[in-house]
Write a protein that holds these residues in place. Structure first.
Motif, PDB file in Angstrom:
ATOM      1  N   THR A 104       8.042  -1.237   9.165  1.00  0.00           N
ATOM      2  CA  THR A 104       8.612  -2.556  10.214  1.00  0.00           C
ATOM      3  C   THR A 104       6.873  -2.856  11.026  1.00  0.00           C
ATOM      4  OG1 THR A 104       8.449  -1.212  12.150  1.00  0.00           O
ATOM      5  CG2 THR A 104      10.870  -2.059  11.504  1.00  0.00           C
ATOM      6  N   GLN A 105       6.524  -2.429  10.496  1.00  0.00           N
ATOM      7  CA  GLN A 105       4.977  -2.435  11.462  1.00  0.00           C
ATOM      8  C   GLN A 105       3.494  -2.822  10.716  1.00  0.00           C
ATOM      9  OE1 GLN A 105       3.781   0.927  14.507  1.00  0.00           O
ATOM     10  NE2 GLN A 105       5.055  -0.802  16.316  1.00  0.00           N
ATOM     11  N   ALA A 106       2.772  -3.713  10.330  1.00  0.00           N
ATOM     12  CA  ALA A 106       2.002  -4.017  10.129  1.00  0.00           C
ATOM     13  C   ALA A 106       1.218  -3.080   9.397  1.00  0.00           C
ATOM     14  CB  ALA A 106       1.475  -5.589   9.974  1.00  0.00           C
ATOM     15  N   TRP A 107       0.080  -2.386  10.057  1.00  0.00           N
ATOM     16  CA  TRP A 107      -0.122  -1.300   9.420  1.00  0.00           C
ATOM     17  C   TRP A 107       0.465  -0.567   8.842  1.00  0.00           C
ATOM     18  CZ3 TRP A 107       0.232   4.238  10.741  1.00  0.00           C
ATOM     19  CH2 TRP A 107       1.205   4.416  11.524  1.00  0.00           C
ATOM     20  N   ASN A 135      -4.614  -2.910   0.822  1.00  0.00           N
ATOM     21  CA  ASN A 135      -5.826  -1.961  -0.323  1.00  0.00           C
ATOM     22  C   ASN A 135      -5.479  -1.563  -0.753  1.00  0.00           C
ATOM     23  OD1 ASN A 135      -8.618  -3.018   1.310  1.00  0.00           O
ATOM     24  ND2 ASN A 135      -7.195  -2.089   3.255  1.00  0.00           N
ATOM     25  N   TYR A 136      -4.343  -0.613  -0.960  1.00  0.00           N
ATOM     26  CA  TYR A 136      -3.556  -0.007  -1.806  1.00  0.00           C
ATOM     27  C   TYR A 136      -1.775  -0.123  -2.105  1.00  0.00           C
ATOM     28  CZ  TYR A 136      -2.846   3.764  -5.221  1.00  0.00           C
ATOM     29  OH  TYR A 136      -1.821   4.178  -6.036  1.00  0.00           O
ATOM     30  N   GLN A 137      -1.669  -1.117  -2.848  1.00  0.00           N
ATOM     31  CA  GLN A 137      -0.273  -1.337  -2.753  1.00  0.00           C
ATOM     32  C   GLN A 137       1.011  -0.001  -3.418  1.00  0.00           C
ATOM     33  OE1 GLN A 137       1.310  -4.408  -2.315  1.00  0.00           O
ATOM     34  NE2 GLN A 137      -0.678  -5.666  -1.840  1.00  0.00           N
ATOM     35  N   SER A 138       1.945  -0.334  -2.477  1.00  0.00           N
ATOM     36  CA  SER A 138       2.883   1.123  -3.022  1.00  0.00           C
ATOM     37  C   SER A 138       4.129   0.545  -2.604  1.00  0.00           C
ATOM     38  CB  SER A 138       2.442   2.355  -2.447  1.00  0.00           C
ATOM     39  OG  SER A 138       2.448   2.407  -0.917  1.00  0.00           O
ATOM     40  N   ALA A 139       4.921   0.996  -2.249  1.00  0.00           N
ATOM     41  CA  ALA A 139       6.539   1.237  -1.624  1.00  0.00           C
ATOM     42  C   ALA A 139       6.310   1.313  -0.446  1.00  0.00           C
ATOM     43  CB  ALA A 139       7.635   2.474  -2.690  1.00  0.00           C
ATOM     44  N   PRO A 140       7.219   1.595   0.304  1.00  0.00           N
ATOM     45  CA  PRO A 140       7.186   1.853   1.876  1.00  0.00           C
ATOM     46  C   PRO A 140       6.612   3.421   2.021  1.00  0.00           C
ATOM     47  CG  PRO A 140       8.740   0.273   1.428  1.00  0.00           C
ATOM     48  CD  PRO A 140       8.331   1.067   0.517  1.00  0.00           C
ATOM     49  N   ILE A 141       6.110   4.013   2.653  1.00  0.00           N
ATOM     50  CA  ILE A 141       5.512   5.272   2.762  1.00  0.00           C
ATOM     51  C   ILE A 141       5.298   5.221   4.071  1.00  0.00           C
ATOM     52  CG2 ILE A 141       3.913   7.129   2.403  1.00  0.00           C
ATOM     53  CD1 ILE A 141       3.253   5.483  -0.313  1.00  0.00           C
ATOM     54  N   MET A 142       6.428   6.210   4.738  1.00  0.00           N
ATOM     55  CA  MET A 142       6.068   7.186   6.365  1.00  0.00           C
ATOM     56  C   MET A 142       5.917   8.719   6.204  1.00  0.00           C
ATOM     57  SD  MET A 142       7.983   3.800   8.410  1.00  0.00           S
ATOM     58  CE  MET A 142       8.791   4.052   5.997  1.00  0.00           C
ATOM     59  N   HIS A 192      -0.132   4.944   1.844  1.00  0.00           N
ATOM     60  CA  HIS A 192      -0.029   5.647   0.387  1.00  0.00           C
ATOM     61  C   HIS A 192      -2.001   6.522   0.847  1.00  0.00           C
ATOM     62  CE1 HIS A 192      -0.919   7.532  -3.261  1.00  0.00           C
ATOM     63  NE2 HIS A 192       0.514   7.322  -3.793  1.00  0.00           N
ATOM     64  N   PHE A 193      -1.168   7.575   0.629  1.00  0.00           N
ATOM     65  CA  PHE A 193      -2.660   9.039   0.758  1.00  0.00           C
ATOM     66  C   PHE A 193      -3.492   8.541   0.281  1.00  0.00           C
ATOM     67  CE2 PHE A 193      -1.331  10.839  -2.236  1.00  0.00           C
ATOM     68  CZ  PHE A 193      -2.831  11.781  -3.183  1.00  0.00           C
ATOM     69  N   GLN A 194      -4.005   7.193  -0.920  1.00  0.00           N
ATOM     70  CA  GLN A 194      -4.680   6.969  -1.177  1.00  0.00           C
ATOM     71  C   GLN A 194      -5.050   5.951  -0.660  1.00  0.00           C
ATOM     72  OE1 GLN A 194      -5.380   7.765  -6.058  1.00  0.00           O
ATOM     73  NE2 GLN A 194      -3.037   7.963  -5.772  1.00  0.00           N
ATOM     74  N   ASN A 195      -4.798   4.723  -0.008  1.00  0.00           N
ATOM     75  CA  ASN A 195      -5.037   4.107   0.643  1.00  0.00           C
ATOM     76  C   ASN A 195      -6.376   4.122   1.638  1.00  0.00           C
ATOM     77  OD1 ASN A 195      -5.247   1.281   2.214  1.00  0.00           O
ATOM     78  ND2 ASN A 195      -2.817   0.799   2.122  1.00  0.00           N
ATOM     79  N   ILE A 196      -6.896   3.729   1.688  1.00  0.00           N
ATOM     80  CA  ILE A 196      -8.222   3.556   2.400  1.00  0.00           C
ATOM     81  C   ILE A 196      -7.196   3.429   4.769  1.00  0.00           C
ATOM     82  CG2 ILE A 196     -10.460   3.167   1.475  1.00  0.00           C
ATOM     83  CD1 ILE A 196     -10.578   0.553   3.220  1.00  0.00           C
ATOM     84  N   GLU A 216     -13.362   7.367   9.358  1.00  0.00           N
ATOM     85  CA  GLU A 216     -13.435   7.548   8.639  1.00  0.00           C
ATOM     86  C   GLU A 216     -12.097   6.910   7.345  1.00  0.00           C
ATOM     87  OE1 GLU A 216     -15.984  11.811   7.832  1.00  0.00           O
ATOM     88  OE2 GLU A 216     -14.302  11.513   9.602  1.00  0.00           O
ATOM     89  N   ASN A 217     -12.624   6.926   5.855  1.00  0.00           N
ATOM     90  CA  ASN A 217     -11.381   6.668   5.188  1.00  0.00           C
ATOM     91  C   ASN A 217     -10.173   8.035   5.427  1.00  0.00           C
ATOM     92  OD1 ASN A 217     -12.624   4.253   4.761  1.00  0.00           O
ATOM     93  ND2 ASN A 217     -13.027   4.417   2.819  1.00  0.00           N
ATOM     94  N   GLY A 218      -9.284   6.613   5.119  1.00  0.00           N
ATOM     95  CA  GLY A 218      -7.654   8.014   5.181  1.00  0.00           C
ATOM     96  C   GLY A 218      -7.841   8.646   5.851  1.00  0.00           C
TER      97      GLY A 218
END
Length: 327
Positions: free
Chosen positions: A189-192, A197-204, A224-228, A260-262
């Protein structure tokens, strides 16, 4: 001569950076357990070879770590593939807890959650019956929360066109959930929680739950864990099942805060100094995801009298880079 001097300085700097990198700890999906004045760190092993499973490191100050002196082997392995344990691959996201003198390790393998136990913190953790907790469908990233009334709840991730957090009452004796209590925690539900930066299905994923003043706080990672922009936020509820209200200041750990990323998927713990910390992982570098590096950051908790809840933030300028002790 000047050019040679500059070259030597740059070479020395590169060597120092390389040495530092080699000393760093490459655990992802990390957790820290505190006992007897010591910290114990474990997580998903990051491409170091060796047996599949989980290793444990020990520290007194959160900064310098080593394999425990009383470890059963030179790697500090506490759970090993094939040693009366469930799973053939993908050993991820361990969590340690103690209940009435028995140590339990909940973890992911073969995209299933599993529970092993030991009479010693240092293991070996094994199963009396080799099986997952709930084999009815895939579920990962388990976290066992014990409420003040003694009831256990299992928080985990289940797949349904994305990764969503679920909760169910858990029977520690039988190592099973009560299926009729299974409930999804919330939606994306939240933008963050979904940046471009990395397209994926919803991931929580990567849940941790604590209880303060009769309120439940669920910390989780999103993207996604690969998203910065892999990052951490939290939500609050009056019940282990919710309904959950997400903090409008999320995320509380993000590359814009810790630099730091990720920055995600870890665990909250109280230090020996009574300071609250969050241990997490980051990307290997600005252009490479793995093997991921381990980080620890102090957490600030402030009581919001008007709202009747705690507000959490982190000291992004005080990030700890844990390293291995020199042999």
């Amino acid at each position: 001569m000047k050019a040679l001097l500059i070259y030597l300085i740059l070479s020395l700097t590169a060597l120092q950076a390389s040495a530092q990198a080699k000393q760093e700890i490459f655990f992802a999906d990390v957790t820290i357990y505190v006992e007897g004045g010591n910290y114990y760190l474990t997580g998903s092993k990051g491409g170091n070879g060796g047996p599949q499973g989980f290793a444990l490191l020990e520290s007194k100050d959160l900064k310098t770590w080593a394999v425990p002196a009383k470890a059963t082997d030179s790697l500090g392995m506490i759970l090993t593939k094939g040693d009366h344990t469930f799973g053939t691959k993908g050993f991820w996201a361990p969590q340690i807890l103690n209940d009435k003198g028995t140590y339990y390790l909940t973890y992911t393998a073969d995209e299933q959650t599993a529970l092993a136990q030991s009479t010693s913190l240092l293991g070996p953790y094994r199963q009396k019956e080799v099986r997952p907790i709930d084999g009815s469908q895939k579920n990962i990233d388990s976290y066992l929360f014990k409420d003040t009334d003694g009831t256990y709840y299992l928080y985990c991730v289940r797949f349904n066109k994305g990764n969503y957090l679920y909760v169910a009452e858990f029977d520690l004796k039988t190592g099973t959930i009560k299926p009729q209590t299974l409930k999804r925690c919330f939606e994306q539900t939240q933008a963050w929680e979904a940046t471009p930066n990395y397209q994926s299905a919803p991931i929580m994923e990567g849940p941790t739950v604590i209880k303060l003043r009769n309120k439940y706080y669920l910390f989780y990672s999103a993207n996604h864990f690969q998203n910065i922009d892999y990052a951490i936020g939290y939500a609050v509820a009056d019940s282990p099942y919710g309904p959950w209200v997400k903090y409008n200041g999320n995320p509380i750990i993000h590359r814009s805060i810790v630099g730091e990323n990720g920055s995600g998927h870890g665990d909250l713990f109280e230090g020996i100094d009574k300071q609250l910390y969050y241990v997490y992982h980051i990307h290997n570098s600005s252009d490479k995801v793995g093997p991921r590096r381990t980080r620890i950051v102090p957490v600030v908790e402030q009581w919001d009298e008007k709202a009747g809840v705690y507000r959490f933030s982190v000291k992004g300028d005080e990030v700890i880079v844990p390293v291995m002790a020199k042999k």
